[in-house]
Design a protein around this motif. Structure first.
Motif, PDB file in Angstrom:
ATOM      1  N   GLY A  24       1.035  -0.942  -0.104  1.00  0.00           N
ATOM      2  CA  GLY A  24      -0.107   0.202  -0.148  1.00  0.00           C
ATOM      3  C   GLY A  24       0.596   1.135  -0.280  1.00  0.00           C
ATOM      4  N   GLY A  25       0.621   1.823  -0.974  1.00  0.00           N
ATOM      5  CA  GLY A  25       1.386   3.124  -1.080  1.00  0.00           C
ATOM      6  C   GLY A  25       0.907   4.687  -0.936  1.00  0.00           C
ATOM      7  N   GLY A  26      -0.611   4.754  -0.085  1.00  0.00           N
ATOM      8  CA  GLY A  26      -0.717   5.091   0.614  1.00  0.00           C
ATOM      9  C   GLY A  26       0.077   6.095   2.129  1.00  0.00           C
ATOM     10  N   PRO A  27      -0.595   7.389   2.655  1.00  0.00           N
ATOM     11  CA  PRO A  27       0.225   7.643   3.768  1.00  0.00           C
ATOM     12  C   PRO A  27       1.134   6.843   5.123  1.00  0.00           C
ATOM     13  CG  PRO A  27      -1.832   8.797   3.334  1.00  0.00           C
ATOM     14  CD  PRO A  27      -1.493   7.996   2.210  1.00  0.00           C
ATOM     15  N   GLY A  28       0.232   5.874   4.891  1.00  0.00           N
ATOM     16  CA  GLY A  28       0.514   5.096   6.012  1.00  0.00           C
ATOM     17  C   GLY A  28       1.700   4.451   5.568  1.00  0.00           C
ATOM     18  N   GLY A  29       1.950   3.674   4.228  1.00  0.00           N
ATOM     19  CA  GLY A  29       2.780   2.588   3.703  1.00  0.00           C
ATOM     20  C   GLY A  29       3.837   3.422   3.636  1.00  0.00           C
ATOM     21  N   LEU A  30       3.760   4.470   3.151  1.00  0.00           N
ATOM     22  CA  LEU A  30       4.816   6.017   3.184  1.00  0.00           C
ATOM     23  C   LEU A  30       5.334   6.352   3.858  1.00  0.00           C
ATOM     24  CD1 LEU A  30       3.576   7.356  -0.270  1.00  0.00           C
ATOM     25  CD2 LEU A  30       5.026   5.803  -0.256  1.00  0.00           C
ATOM     26  N   ALA A  31       4.810   6.458   5.062  1.00  0.00           N
ATOM     27  CA  ALA A  31       5.327   6.758   6.156  1.00  0.00           C
ATOM     28  C   ALA A  31       6.330   6.132   7.010  1.00  0.00           C
ATOM     29  CB  ALA A  31       4.557   7.691   7.086  1.00  0.00           C
ATOM     30  N   THR A  32       5.992   4.401   6.805  1.00  0.00           N
ATOM     31  CA  THR A  32       6.360   3.990   7.021  1.00  0.00           C
ATOM     32  C   THR A  32       7.708   3.373   6.320  1.00  0.00           C
ATOM     33  OG1 THR A  32       4.454   2.653   7.355  1.00  0.00           O
ATOM     34  CG2 THR A  32       6.379   0.773   7.672  1.00  0.00           C
ATOM     35  N   ALA A  33       8.178   3.754   5.280  1.00  0.00           N
ATOM     36  CA  ALA A  33       9.444   3.493   4.548  1.00  0.00           C
ATOM     37  C   ALA A  33      10.236   4.792   4.279  1.00  0.00           C
ATOM     38  CB  ALA A  33       9.054   2.808   2.694  1.00  0.00           C
ATOM     39  N   ILE A  34       9.946   6.105   5.088  1.00  0.00           N
ATOM     40  CA  ILE A  34      10.775   6.525   4.515  1.00  0.00           C
ATOM     41  C   ILE A  34      10.975   7.432   6.731  1.00  0.00           C
ATOM     42  CG2 ILE A  34      10.014   9.298   6.007  1.00  0.00           C
ATOM     43  CD1 ILE A  34       8.175   9.458   2.811  1.00  0.00           C
ATOM     44  N   THR A  74       4.215  17.003  11.017  1.00  0.00           N
ATOM     45  CA  THR A  74       6.229  17.688  11.253  1.00  0.00           C
ATOM     46  C   THR A  74       7.019  16.903  12.398  1.00  0.00           C
ATOM     47  OG1 THR A  74       4.973  19.926  11.624  1.00  0.00           O
ATOM     48  CG2 THR A  74       6.595  19.751  12.628  1.00  0.00           C
ATOM     49  N   GLU A  75       6.150  15.336  12.476  1.00  0.00           N
ATOM     50  CA  GLU A  75       7.489  14.524  13.190  1.00  0.00           C
ATOM     51  C   GLU A  75       8.180  14.476  12.247  1.00  0.00           C
ATOM     52  OE1 GLU A  75       4.778  13.566  17.150  1.00  0.00           O
ATOM     53  OE2 GLU A  75       5.569  12.208  15.501  1.00  0.00           O
ATOM     54  N   LEU A  76       7.821  13.752  10.746  1.00  0.00           N
ATOM     55  CA  LEU A  76       7.930  13.138   9.868  1.00  0.00           C
ATOM     56  C   LEU A  76       9.012  13.893   9.033  1.00  0.00           C
ATOM     57  CD1 LEU A  76       8.545  10.208   8.474  1.00  0.00           C
ATOM     58  CD2 LEU A  76       6.657  11.282   6.633  1.00  0.00           C
ATOM     59  N   PHE A  77       9.154  15.178   8.867  1.00  0.00           N
ATOM     60  CA  PHE A  77       9.670  15.826   7.882  1.00  0.00           C
ATOM     61  C   PHE A  77       9.709  17.424   8.526  1.00  0.00           C
ATOM     62  CE2 PHE A  77       8.384  13.275   4.280  1.00  0.00           C
ATOM     63  CZ  PHE A  77       9.924  12.214   4.025  1.00  0.00           C
ATOM     64  N   ALA A 356      -3.302  10.215  11.458  1.00  0.00           N
ATOM     65  CA  ALA A 356      -3.044   8.836  12.312  1.00  0.00           C
ATOM     66  C   ALA A 356      -2.168   7.905  11.819  1.00  0.00           C
ATOM     67  CB  ALA A 356      -4.472   8.286  12.934  1.00  0.00           C
ATOM     68  N   ALA A 357      -2.932   8.067  10.364  1.00  0.00           N
ATOM     69  CA  ALA A 357      -1.851   6.781   9.160  1.00  0.00           C
ATOM     70  C   ALA A 357      -0.685   6.825   9.436  1.00  0.00           C
ATOM     71  CB  ALA A 357      -2.180   6.673   7.910  1.00  0.00           C
ATOM     72  N   ILE A 358      -0.014   8.171   9.378  1.00  0.00           N
ATOM     73  CA  ILE A 358       1.647   9.008   9.095  1.00  0.00           C
ATOM     74  C   ILE A 358       2.622   8.157  10.568  1.00  0.00           C
ATOM     75  CG2 ILE A 358       2.924  10.889   9.122  1.00  0.00           C
ATOM     76  CD1 ILE A 358       1.135  11.996   6.763  1.00  0.00           C
TER      77      ILE A 358
END
Length: 564
Positions: A24-34, A74-77, A356-358
């Protein structure tokens, strides 16, 4: 020909090895990968990460209102503004309105509970944000494979998740391989993270296999239907946010609507119907169209002479979680985890899930990174739920845990009790409301309910399903087997039509299900127009006999949303 037969004849499948695979390449999946890659870069370590996305590109299948709380981003970037994240329109004003058929009453802002305030939030296109997140992920070395639909979870001999397999392509409607047939590919990983969104096809299987929902409330969902419009600049108020409850729904049926003013004279309008509704004659799509005709809503689409001058740009629909903390399953299992709406982290009181997903993606990513770099594999990422319970997201969801369940007692009681819990008790309630009945078990027989007569669409403000699906840019390879499968082909007529008046023809927002005269048998038959499917998952959730099972079509199919 089934998968085992295909493997026996054409196998084995090719395979690739990764440290972490993400579905899944939505916000949750991409935040995991990042987050995994950010940690790896900080420590100068090599951790391989792949993201598999069934849409034609990241963001193609993403649909949300959307107002975004930027806290997790903001926590992620911390420098997301400098990086050009597409959060361009801050919320400038909130309005919560109760509608009667011709009347309305706006709640004074001082009376709004904390979850209803949007200061510091942004009106966004979640699809655009997803594209931006994908660019950030790729710049960190994440491999993203769009157009690859994951069809199967792979298991080790000890029962842990080994990885996933993408679907076969080139299978004809008859189930036989055609000239362009290709076996799917296996992706093996030390840990596999599932971020498919609400009612994920594989997430549902994993919850059942590992009994992750034991002792929890059944998940609850809503169907969200959205349109994007361009309106007269004189009617546009950038940053203005309106939410409404009441008409056209009756006081016992959970639902509500939104109207968000983006930039560039665009507004996003949408309607959410709780899928626990009881009257099988109800049509969420038609309720949405009817809502737009209310005088307080219609005014945004017309000029001073009452002519519709606005232009509809896009349309889409998606099931959303509406359950709360009490329905949250265990979200780790041997070899993997669920993040975002695949588990049900959306906060229904705030009508927000992307933050929440991020956040859950970040927490899962941190746990996966620690496990991989410690040399572990295929065990449970226990650090993830531990971190969640210590997080601000857990505090937020706990405070708002009763929101949806109060509305089982009607709109007035639900509104008053949520106000009391949040304004008087400040979210520190000594009680928790529980829910025992899943959405599909809520329909009453059609004979016990009043039919609903919906007006015909005018083609200017209100529309039919097929013209709406057209502007969702939905497309599927027509010669593939239908991805909307029936456990028993007789049930739609002998049970659903006979007892519930064929509700699938009404709850589907894309005109997929039609009951037609059967000249051969002298009765009715169900036709499934799978090429219309916008992947909302409503049928998989609401079918009263749970006879409809949504499975993944070939990758790249489905809607291609733009700006949604």
């Amino acid at each position: 020909m089934n998968s085992k037969d295909l493997l026996a004849q054409y196998g084995p499948r090719e395979s690739m090895e990764y440290d972490v695979a993400i579905v899944g390449g939505g916000p949750g999946g991409l935040a995991t990968a990042i987050r995994i890659k950010q940690l790896a870069v900080e420590k100068d370590q090599d951790v391989s990460v792949v993201v598999l996305e069934k849409g034609s590109e990241p963001g193609a299948h993403i649909l949300s209102g959307a107002i975004m709380d930027p806290r997790a981003l903001t926590e992620l970037f911390p420098d997301w503004q400098e990086r050009g994240a597409p959060l361009n329109q801050p919320v400038t004003e909130d309005a919560y309105v109760f509608l009667g058929e011709r009347s309305s009453w706006r709640v004074p802002n001082l009376m709004l509970p904390p979850f209803a305030h949007n200061e510091g939030n942004y009106i966004i296109s979640l699809g655009f944000l997803t594209k931006w997140l994908a660019e950030q992920a790729e710049s960190l070395g994440v491999e993203i494979f769009p157009g690859f639909a994951v069809a199967e979870v792979l298991y080790n001999d000890d029962g842990s998740v080994k990885g996933v397999a993408t679907g076969n392509v080139g299978i004809g409607k008859d189930g036989e391989p055609g000239a362009n047939f290709q076996l799917g590919m296996e992706l093996h990983a030390r840990y596999t993270i599932f971020a498919e969104g609400a009612r994920g096809h594989l997430g549902k299987q994993l919850i059942s296999r590992y009994r992750l929902d034991a002792g929890r409330d059944p998940q609850s969902f809503g169907i969200g239907i959205k349109e994007l419009w361009e309106i007269d600049p004189a009617r546009h108020q950038p940053g203005f946010v309106m939410h409404s409850a009441g008409w056209p729904m009756d006081s016992k049926t959970y639902g509500g609507a939104f109207l968000y003013h983006l930039d560039s004279n665009r507004i996003a309008v949408g309607f959410v119907t709780g899928l626990g509704y009881t009257n099988p004659w109800l049509s969420p799509f038609e309720e949405f169209q009817r809502w737009k005709t209310h005088p307080d809503i219609r005014r945004y689409f017309e000029n001073d002479e009452g002519e519709i001058t606005a232009r509809r740009l896009s349309y889409g629909a998606r099931a959303i979680n509406a359950s709360g903390l009490s329905a949250l399953p265990r979200f780790v299992f041997p070899g993997g985890a669920l993040v975002g709406c695949d588990a049900g982290f959306l906060n229904v009181s705030r009508i927000k899930g992307s933050h929440a997903a991020i956040k859950t993606g970040m927490l899962a990513g941190e746990a996966a990174y620690a496990a991989v770099t410690a040399g572990r594999q295929h065990d449970e990422l226990t650090a993830y739920p531990e971190a969640f319970e210590a997080s601000w997201l857990y505090t937020e969801l706990k405070k708002d845990r009763n929101f949806k369940n109060w509305f089982r007692y009607g709109l007035t009681t639900g509104t008053l009790m949520n106000g009391f819990e949040q304004l008087v008790l400040r979210g520190r309630m000594p009680w928790t409301l529980r829910r025992r009945k899943p959405d599909h078990a809520c329909l009453k027989p059609a004979s016990e309910c009043k039919p609903i007569a919906y007006p015909k669409p005018d083609g200017k403000l209100t529309f039919d399903r097929l013209s709406s699906v057209f502007i969702s840019n939905t497309n599927h390879e027509e010669n593939q087997p239908t991805h909307l499968t029936l456990k028993d082909a007789a049930v739609p007529v002998t049970v659903n039509l006979d007892r519930y008046a064929g509700p699938e023809a009404r709850y589907c927002p894309a005109g997929v299900y039609e009951f037609l005269d059967d000249a051969m048998e002298g009765g009715k038959r169900l036709r499934i127009n799978a090429q219309n499917c916008v992947h909302c998952k409503t049928c998989d959730i609401k079918d009263p006999t749970q006879n409809i099972v949504w499975v993944t079509p070939e990758g790249g199919g489905g809607p291609n949303y733009s700006g949604m």
